[in-house]
Design a protein around this motif. Structure first.
Motif, short mmCIF file in Angstrom:
data_model
loop_
_atom_site.label_atom_id
_atom_site.label_comp_id
_atom_site.label_asym_id
_atom_site.label_seq_id
_atom_site.Cartn_x
_atom_site.Cartn_y
_atom_site.Cartn_z
N THR A 1 1.01 -5.98 -9.53
CA THR A 1 -0.58 -6.13 -9.40
C THR A 1 -0.70 -6.20 -7.92
N GLY A 2 -1.98 -5.60 -7.68
CA GLY A 2 -2.23 -5.42 -6.01
C GLY A 2 -3.62 -4.93 -6.03
N SER A 3 -3.80 -4.12 -5.10
CA SER A 3 -5.36 -3.52 -4.76
C SER A 3 -4.97 -2.62 -5.37
N VAL A 4 -6.13 -1.65 -5.95
CA VAL A 4 -6.00 -0.65 -6.65
C VAL A 4 -5.12 0.43 -5.85
N ASP A 5 -5.53 0.97 -4.49
CA ASP A 5 -4.88 1.74 -3.73
C ASP A 5 -3.34 1.63 -3.66
N GLU A 6 -3.11 0.18 -3.37
CA GLU A 6 -1.57 -0.19 -3.33
C GLU A 6 -0.94 0.28 -4.75
N VAL A 7 -1.42 -0.23 -5.81
CA VAL A 7 -0.80 0.13 -7.23
C VAL A 7 -0.61 1.70 -7.52
N GLU A 8 -1.86 1.98 -7.15
CA GLU A 8 -1.76 3.66 -7.30
C GLU A 8 -0.60 4.23 -6.64
N SER A 9 -0.55 3.82 -5.47
CA SER A 9 0.44 4.43 -4.28
C SER A 9 1.97 4.17 -4.98
N PHE A 10 2.13 3.11 -5.54
CA PHE A 10 3.46 2.45 -5.94
C PHE A 10 3.92 3.31 -7.32
N ILE A 11 2.85 3.52 -8.21
CA ILE A 11 3.28 3.98 -9.58
C ILE A 11 3.22 5.53 -9.57
N ARG A 12 2.74 6.11 -8.47
CA ARG A 12 2.50 7.65 -8.39
C ARG A 12 3.64 8.41 -8.88
N ASP A 13 4.83 8.41 -8.97
CA ASP A 13 6.18 8.93 -9.61
C ASP A 13 6.93 8.12 -10.64
N LYS A 14 6.03 7.33 -11.17
CA LYS A 14 6.72 6.23 -12.20
C LYS A 14 6.23 6.37 -13.56
N LYS A 15 6.71 6.25 -14.56
CA LYS A 15 6.35 6.07 -15.75
C LYS A 15 5.47 4.95 -16.13
N VAL A 16 4.05 4.81 -16.35
CA VAL A 16 3.19 4.09 -16.49
C VAL A 16 2.99 3.76 -18.12
N PHE A 17 2.83 2.52 -18.49
CA PHE A 17 2.67 2.39 -19.86
C PHE A 17 1.13 2.09 -20.10
N GLU A 18 0.55 1.19 -19.19
CA GLU A 18 -0.57 0.74 -19.08
C GLU A 18 -1.14 0.33 -17.79
N LYS A 19 -2.46 0.37 -17.57
CA LYS A 19 -3.18 -0.04 -16.41
C LYS A 19 -4.48 -0.82 -16.53
N LYS A 20 -4.70 -1.75 -15.90
CA LYS A 20 -5.62 -2.63 -16.21
C LYS A 20 -6.43 -2.79 -14.65
N GLN A 21 -7.76 -2.56 -14.72
CA GLN A 21 -8.36 -2.82 -13.34
C GLN A 21 -9.71 -3.70 -13.41
N LEU A 22 -9.88 -4.35 -12.59
CA LEU A 22 -10.82 -5.36 -12.37
C LEU A 22 -11.17 -5.84 -11.13
N ALA A 23 -12.45 -5.77 -10.59
CA ALA A 23 -12.78 -6.32 -9.13
C ALA A 23 -11.93 -5.91 -8.04
N GLY A 24 -11.54 -4.61 -8.01
CA GLY A 24 -10.65 -3.95 -6.96
C GLY A 24 -9.37 -4.41 -7.09
N MET A 25 -8.85 -4.90 -8.04
CA MET A 25 -7.42 -5.02 -8.19
C MET A 25 -7.10 -4.56 -9.55
N MET A 26 -5.51 -4.09 -9.46
CA MET A 26 -5.37 -3.48 -10.66
C MET A 26 -3.67 -4.10 -10.99
N THR A 27 -3.53 -4.13 -12.19
CA THR A 27 -2.21 -4.44 -12.91
C THR A 27 -1.44 -3.35 -13.50
#
Length: 292
Positions: free
Chosen positions: A223-249
Motif C-alpha cells: 500500500t502506498g501512493s498510486v505512483d509508488e505502488v505502480e512503480s514497485f509492481i511494474r515487473d511483478k505478477k499482480v493478482f489484484e489492485k484497489k485504488q482510492l483517493a490517490g492511494m493504491m493497494t
C-alpha cells in the motif's frame, strides 16, 4: 510414492472437469488442493484413487495406473465429505473391513480416535449424525496409514473443537510417519498452516503449484501512493489492485522486505485470500505454476 500426472483430461457431457493438467507430486508432504466448487478437485481425487478413469492423458503412481489395481488401491485412502460407508453396516464392521483392506492399518490409533470422538461401535451408519459419520471417516483415513491419504472436505458436521483435534492428530501422525496427504477444503484459514505445498485448480486447469512457505514469504499486499505502488509492481505478477483517493493497494507475488525498502506498507496475504483473488475470474498464473 511418486505421482505423475500428464495431460489429464476428464469431461462429463459438455462440462470439462479436468483440462489437460500436468504436474508431479514426488515427495511425502501435506498438499493443499484448493479451488472453488466445480474446479475439478473431486474428479482429480477420484481418478488418483482409482475410482474412475480419465478420458485421456495418464496418471501413474510409481509408474502404474491406479485404476483396477488392487496393489495400488491398498496404498490409497480417499475420504470424501459423505457416503464413504454402506449405510446398513455398523461402525465396528466398517473398522473391521478397512483393517483387512489396508496392510498398514493401525488398530491402536483407530481405538484411540474412536474414544476421542465418542463413537459407538454398535451403531449403524444410517443412524449416525453427519458429524459422527465425518468422525468415522477421519478415523478410517488416519488409521489406514495409507501412503497416499486423501481428505476431501472430511469434517462436515464437526464443530470447531472436533476439527481442531483432527488437525492436531493429523499433524502428529504425519510427523511420526511421513506420507502423502492431499487435503481439499474450503476452510482454508483453519488448515493453511499445515500445508507444505499448495495446488489451486480453476475450471479444470492447474493455475498454481507452489510450496506454501514460498507463498507465505513472497506474496504480499503493498500500500502506498498510486505512483509508488505502480512503480514497485511494474515487473511483478499482480493478482489484484484497489485504488482510492490517490492511494493504491496491490496484491502481488513479491517480497515484503523489498516492499518495505521502497517505503511501502506491506502485509502477508493469507492463502485463502490468494486463492480467492486467483479464482475470481479465469486468470493465468503460469509463472507461479511450476514443476518441482
Amino acid at each position: 510414492m511418486n505421482i505423475e500426472i500428464r495431460n489429464l483430461m476428464k469431461k462429463y457431457k459438455d462440462n470439462t472437469a479436468l483440462n489437460n493438467i500436468t504436474f508431479t507430486l514426488s515427495e511425502p508432504k501435506i498438499y493443499g488442493l484448493l479451488g472453488r466448487n466445480g474446479a475439478g478437485k473431486t474428479t482429480f481425487m477420484e481418478i488418483l484413487s482409482g475410482q474412475i478413469l480419465a478420458d485421456s492423458g495418464q496418471i501413474t503412481i510409481d509408474g502404474e495406473n491406479p485404476f483396477d489395481n488392487q496393489k495400488l488401491t491398498e496404498s490409497i485412502c480417499l475420504i470424501k465429505e459423505g457416503n464413504n460407508f454402506k449405510r446398513d453396516l455398523k461402525v465396528k464392521h466398517i473398522l473391521k473391513i478397512y483393517s483387512f483392506f489396508y496392510p498398514t492399518w493401525d488398530q491402536v490409533l483407530a481405538d484411540k480416535l474412536i474414544k476421542i470422538y465418542s463413537l459407538n461401535r454398535h451403531l449403524k451408519i444410517k443412524t449416525l449424525s453427519k458429524g459422527m459419520e465425518s468422525a468415522l471417516g477421519i478415523v478410517v483415513g488416519l488409521a489406514s496409514k495409507a501412503p497416499i491419504t486423501i481428505f476431501d472436505e472430511p469434517y462436515i458436521g464437526l464443530d470447531a473443537a472436533a476439527r481442531k483435534k483432527f488437525y492436531e492428530i493429523l499433524l502428529e501422525e504425519y510427523e511420526a510417519e511421513k506420507r502423502t496427504i492431499i487435503f481439499s477444503t474450503h476452510l482454508i484459514d483453519e488448515v493453511s498452516l499445515l500445508f507444505e505445498e499448495v495446488l489451486i485448480l480453476q475450471e479444470g486447469e492447474l493455475i498454481l503449484k507452489e510450496e506454501a512457505e514460498v507463498l507465505r514469504d513472497n506474496t504480499c499486499a503493498v500500500t502506498g501512493s498510486v505512483d509508488e505502488v505502480e512503480s514497485f509492481i511494474r515487473d511483478k505478477k499482480v493478482f489484484e489492485k484497489k485504488q482510492l483517493a490517490g492511494m493504491m493497494t496491490a496484491y502481488v507475488y513479491g517480497n515484503m522486505a523489498e516492499a518495505d525498502a521502497h517505503g511501502l506498507n506491506a502485509e502477508g496475504v493469507p492463502i485463502q485470500e490468494l486463492m480467492i483473488y486467483l479464482t475470481e475470474e479465469k486468470k493465468t498464473c503460469g509463472s507461479m505454476s511450476k514443476e518441482k
